[in-house]
Write a protein that holds these residues in place. Structure first.
Motif, PDB file in Angstrom:
ATOM      1  N   LEU A 168       0.954  -1.066   0.045  1.00 50.34           N
ATOM      2  CA  LEU A 168      -0.107   0.056  -0.073  1.00 50.34           C
ATOM      3  C   LEU A 168       0.841   1.377   0.050  1.00 50.34           C
ATOM      4  O   LEU A 168       0.574   1.998  -0.590  1.00 50.34           O
ATOM      5  CB  LEU A 168      -0.876   0.012   1.079  1.00 50.34           C
ATOM      6  CG  LEU A 168      -1.923  -1.191   1.226  1.00 50.34           C
ATOM      7  CD1 LEU A 168      -3.088  -0.687   2.146  1.00 50.34           C
ATOM      8  CD2 LEU A 168      -2.953  -0.991  -0.052  1.00 50.34           C
ATOM      9  N   GLY A 169       2.109   1.443   0.660  1.00 52.61           N
ATOM     10  CA  GLY A 169       2.930   2.406   0.689  1.00 52.61           C
ATOM     11  C   GLY A 169       3.300   3.011  -0.770  1.00 52.61           C
ATOM     12  O   GLY A 169       3.343   3.972  -1.070  1.00 52.61           O
ATOM     13  N   GLU A 170       3.277   1.665  -1.604  1.00 48.08           N
ATOM     14  CA  GLU A 170       3.572   2.055  -2.938  1.00 48.08           C
ATOM     15  C   GLU A 170       2.667   2.861  -3.822  1.00 48.08           C
ATOM     16  O   GLU A 170       2.827   3.675  -4.534  1.00 48.08           O
ATOM     17  CB  GLU A 170       4.057   0.648  -3.881  1.00 48.08           C
ATOM     18  CG  GLU A 170       5.529   0.172  -3.604  1.00 48.08           C
ATOM     19  CD  GLU A 170       5.728  -0.506  -4.564  1.00 48.08           C
ATOM     20  OE1 GLU A 170       6.688  -1.623  -4.227  1.00 48.08           O
ATOM     21  OE2 GLU A 170       5.585  -0.261  -5.889  1.00 48.08           O
ATOM     22  N   TYR A 171       1.113   2.216  -3.482  1.00 49.39           N
ATOM     23  CA  TYR A 171       0.290   3.134  -4.036  1.00 49.39           C
ATOM     24  C   TYR A 171      -0.040   4.352  -3.766  1.00 49.39           C
ATOM     25  O   TYR A 171      -0.260   5.199  -4.281  1.00 49.39           O
ATOM     26  CB  TYR A 171      -1.019   2.063  -3.843  1.00 49.39           C
ATOM     27  CG  TYR A 171      -1.404   0.935  -4.639  1.00 49.39           C
ATOM     28  CD1 TYR A 171      -1.473   1.064  -6.061  1.00 49.39           C
ATOM     29  CD2 TYR A 171      -0.614  -0.284  -4.352  1.00 49.39           C
ATOM     30  CE1 TYR A 171      -1.693  -0.261  -6.662  1.00 49.39           C
ATOM     31  CE2 TYR A 171      -1.045  -1.465  -4.822  1.00 49.39           C
ATOM     32  CZ  TYR A 171      -1.305  -1.494  -6.312  1.00 49.39           C
ATOM     33  OH  TYR A 171      -1.336  -2.443  -6.940  1.00 49.39           O
ATOM     34  N   PHE A 172       0.101   4.513  -2.341  1.00 51.75           N
ATOM     35  CA  PHE A 172       0.079   5.892  -1.682  1.00 51.75           C
ATOM     36  C   PHE A 172       1.199   6.748  -2.173  1.00 51.75           C
ATOM     37  O   PHE A 172       0.743   7.952  -2.770  1.00 51.75           O
ATOM     38  CB  PHE A 172       0.375   5.775  -0.233  1.00 51.75           C
ATOM     39  CG  PHE A 172      -1.045   5.310   0.561  1.00 51.75           C
ATOM     40  CD1 PHE A 172      -2.148   6.245   0.731  1.00 51.75           C
ATOM     41  CD2 PHE A 172      -1.404   4.162   1.187  1.00 51.75           C
ATOM     42  CE1 PHE A 172      -3.457   5.983   1.317  1.00 51.75           C
ATOM     43  CE2 PHE A 172      -2.433   3.883   1.674  1.00 51.75           C
ATOM     44  CZ  PHE A 172      -3.496   4.558   1.711  1.00 51.75           C
ATOM     45  N   ALA A 173       2.435   6.288  -2.396  1.00 50.61           N
ATOM     46  CA  ALA A 173       3.477   7.163  -3.084  1.00 50.61           C
ATOM     47  C   ALA A 173       3.056   7.695  -4.443  1.00 50.61           C
ATOM     48  O   ALA A 173       3.203   8.679  -5.024  1.00 50.61           O
ATOM     49  CB  ALA A 173       4.840   6.281  -2.936  1.00 50.61           C
ATOM     50  N   ARG A 174       2.742   6.472  -5.173  1.00 52.53           N
ATOM     51  CA  ARG A 174       2.376   6.793  -6.748  1.00 52.53           C
ATOM     52  C   ARG A 174       1.156   7.948  -6.772  1.00 52.53           C
ATOM     53  O   ARG A 174       1.080   8.790  -7.645  1.00 52.53           O
ATOM     54  CB  ARG A 174       1.873   5.472  -7.393  1.00 52.53           C
ATOM     55  CG  ARG A 174       2.834   4.654  -8.077  1.00 52.53           C
ATOM     56  CD  ARG A 174       2.342   3.809  -8.781  1.00 52.53           C
ATOM     57  NE  ARG A 174       3.067   2.329  -8.414  1.00 52.53           N
ATOM     58  CZ  ARG A 174       2.251   1.252  -8.338  1.00 52.53           C
ATOM     59  NH1 ARG A 174       1.125   1.126  -8.838  1.00 52.53           N
ATOM     60  NH2 ARG A 174       2.989   0.052  -8.001  1.00 52.53           N
TER      61      ARG A 174
END
Ligand SMILES: Nc1ncnc2c1ncn2[C@@H]1O[C@H](COP(=O)(O)OP(=O)(O)OP(=O)(O)O)[C@@H](O)[C@H]1O
Ligand SMILES: CC(=O)N[C@H]1[C@@H]2OC[C@@H](O2)[C@@H](O)[C@@H]1O[C@H](C)C(=O)O
Length: 384
Positions: A78-84
């Motif tokens: 989820l960290g990646e989705y938030f960063a994107r």
């Protein structure tokens, strides 16, 4: 109270990005905002907003059962989705990373057990801030709810601070009503201490669960009210659902998927397996009736001169829900938040931009009259 030293000067405009995935777990909302001043002097300008849907398999894993491994994997994923989503909102606004002071990330709530429901109150949001910081190169403020819970509060709702900063009426108080997975209200007037707010009950969560169940995941919600529109309310079931002890409990109160998630949907389905649309019509009426009763019991007595209800969240896109709410609450004017000049889908993400900006200058941003916390506290933790 000793406050941490401020990390920035509150008079300088701070560009902050707010990130949130709400209890519907459908998308990351990102809002880029400019915040100037702090507390009663804070001003917020929304510069850009994006909504980045999650792929269906990620949604299914968020809503499904967890063990420690799946939870820790999801935290990083989820960290990646938030960063994107953060990168996307900067690109959309044409704003350089170097101009952004911080990201405020709410993450995804995976568990919420507030005071009064359990021996050891706790709340858990995931979406790893270290991953967001690595991928964006920006400082991340996260974990906004835990300090309020540690101070004896529910850690929710946090939005009354934003509603007071952005929408407080100068004369009559206003009700800001969110229809997300969960429904919640803030009543804001001139003074922050007079603000009160609480979760009114289910928003779209029961409707979403029933829609998924009825359509074998083809639809994730009561799209445009089409499913509930083909059903009829089951009166005895509605009455039973309205006896729920959460609805009877006085504020402060908050709730979540633990009460209105899949366990409830499965129970309803077991009672009436061949009446899917009737169940949806009943769930829609549960949202309307629980909201209206919350106003009659707690909002109108404290704010008899209420100007209007301003509605935000995905429920505004369900025309049947909006029409029923308006009819049930008449003569109270029911308006969309857009009518105050703020896009209704961007409010909760913008809240976390404001909370990050307040963290940077060391301003406490919980509202104890709403969460039940013993005192005002600075919300959030920093990943530099
Ligand atoms: N066209 C539509 N018709 C019916 N319902 C809709 C439509 N569009 C969105 N919704 C509802 O809005 C929900 C999403 O709303 P929103 O994004 O405000 O919730 P959330 O922020 O995840 O929840 P919460 O505020 O509780 O954290 C969807 O799950 C769906 O139920
Ligand atoms: C624990 C949690 O995630 N609660 C959410 C949820 O979604 C709506 C309502 O219940 C509200 O209390 C809260 O979110 C918003 C952003 C808030 O804190 O104000």
């Amino acid at each position: 109270m000793r406050l941490p030293p401020p990390l920035s000067d509150s008079e300088r405009p701070r560009l902050c990005i707010g990130l949130l995935s709400g209890t519907s777990a459908d998308a990351v909302e990102a809002a880029l905002c400019e915040v100037t001043g702090t507390g009663g002097g804070a001003r917020l300008r929304l510069l850009s907003h994006v909504s980045a849907p999650f792929p269906p398999d990620v949604v299914a894993r968020m809503l499904g059962p967890q063990d420690a491994h799946s939870l820790s994997r999801l935290d990083f994923e989820l960290g990646e989705y938030f960063a994107r989503a953060a990168l996307q909102v900067m690109e959309q606004a044409g704003v350089a990373r170097s101009d952004v002071a911080a990201i405020g990330s709410h993450g995804q709530t995976m568990a919420h057990h507030p005071p009064g429901t359990t021996e050891v109150p706790s709340t858990l949001q995931i979406g790893e801030p270290s991953v967001i910081a690595e991928l964006t190169g920006l400082p991340v403020v996260s974990d906004f709810r835990t300090r309020d819970v540690a101070a004896g509060g529910h850690g929710a709702p946090l939005v009354p601070y934003f509603d007071w900063v952005a929408f407080r009426g100068l004369q009559a108080p206003r009700a800001l009503q969110n229809l997300g997975g969960i429904a919640n209200v803030s009543v804001v007037g001139p003074r922050l201490d007079d603000t009160f707010a609480f979760d009114t009950g289910p928003g779209n969560m029961v409707l979403d669960g029933l829609a998924r169940r009825a359509t074998h995941n083809r639809l994730a919600c009561d799209l445009d009210g089409t499913l509930s529109g083909q059903g009829r309310v089951i009166p005895e079931l509605l009455e039973e659902l309205l006896t729920d002890d959460f609805l009877a409990r006085p504020p402060p109160k908050s709730t979540g998927r633990e009460r209105y998630g899949d366990a409830l949907v499965e129970r309803l389905w077991t009672i009436h397996p061949d009446r899917a649309n009737d169940l949806l019509a009943t769930a829609l009426e549960l949202t309307v009736e629980s909201t209206a009763r919350a106003y009659e019991t707690w909002v109108f007595p404290r704010a008899p001169d209420l100007e209007a209800m301003y509605v935000s969240g995905g429920g505004t896109r369900n025309p049947r829900l909006m029409a029923r709410l308006e009819a049930r609450l008449a003569p109270l004017p029911v308006r969309r938040l857009d009518s105050l000049g703020f896009p209704e889908g961007a409010k909760e993400a913008a809240l976390f931009a404001l909370l990050a900006a307040e963290y940077l200058v060391g301003t406490p941003a919980n509202v104890p009259s709403a969460t039940g916390a013993k005192r005002r506290v600075v919300l959030g933790k920093l990943t530099p």
